[in-house]
Design an enzyme around this catalytic site. Sequence first.
Site, PDB file in Angstrom:
ATOM      1  CG  ASN A   1      -3.172  -2.698   7.369  1.00 59.04           C
ATOM      2  OD1 ASN A   1      -3.011  -2.500   6.168  1.00 59.04           O
ATOM      3  ND2 ASN A   1      -4.290  -3.181   7.867  1.00 59.04           N
TER       4      ASN A   1
ATOM      5  CE1 TYR B   1      -9.531  -2.274   0.461  1.00 62.11           C
ATOM      6  CE2 TYR B   1      -9.164  -0.165  -0.611  1.00 62.11           C
ATOM      7  CZ  TYR B   1      -8.700  -1.238   0.115  1.00 62.11           C
ATOM      8  OH  TYR B   1      -7.383  -1.276   0.500  1.00 62.11           O
TER       9      TYR B   1
ATOM     10  CE  LYS C   1      -3.684  -2.320   2.589  1.00 62.84           C
ATOM     11  NZ  LYS C   1      -4.452  -2.289   3.857  1.00 62.84           N
TER      12      LYS C   1
ATOM     13  CG  HIS D   1      -5.125  -6.222  -0.262  1.00 64.46           C
ATOM     14  ND1 HIS D   1      -6.316  -6.438   0.392  1.00 64.46           N
ATOM     15  CD2 HIS D   1      -5.202  -6.915  -1.433  1.00 64.46           C
ATOM     16  CE1 HIS D   1      -7.085  -7.225  -0.364  1.00 64.46           C
ATOM     17  NE2 HIS D   1      -6.420  -7.524  -1.473  1.00 64.46           N
TER      18      HIS D   1
ATOM     19  CD  GLU E   1      -8.361  -8.932  -3.872  1.00 61.87           C
ATOM     20  OE1 GLU E   1      -9.068  -8.565  -2.934  1.00 61.87           O
ATOM     21  OE2 GLU E   1      -7.224  -9.462  -3.704  1.00 61.87           O
TER      22      GLU E   1
END
Length: 136
Positions: free
Chosen positions: A113, A49, A9, A116, A127
């Site tokens: 975080n 998302y 990310k 992914h 995805e």
Amino acid sequence: MRTTLVICKPDAVERGLAGEILARLEHKGLRLVAAELRTIDEATASRHYAEHEGKAFYADLVEFITRGPSLLVVVEGPPDTWKIVRTMMGATNPAEAAPGTIRGDLASTLTENLVHGSDSAEAAEREIGLFFPALA
């Protein structure tokens, strides 16, 4: 062999940790199939998302993933590659992630975080199709 999607990310790219994350995947024996550094546009982020749409944190997710470049990677390995990656990532909340995991060692906040990973074989297929349509 199976493939799964991993996204380093924007916070991982900003902190210079994408190489560390890729190295951990490769040291585990996973093979990089495709990679691209790109800023994810809002439309693609919304599709990615979609299952979170309507939740209180949805807008923050989209804003975060689109704020700067992410490194999108397709990795290949044994049939449960997605499970291997998810275990290596650690708990979503870095405060609960075990030492030795990517988030346990390198992340410090729930909202940023670092990484992914697809959460099922079906999600991986969807995805990869979204981010790497030529591989689908």
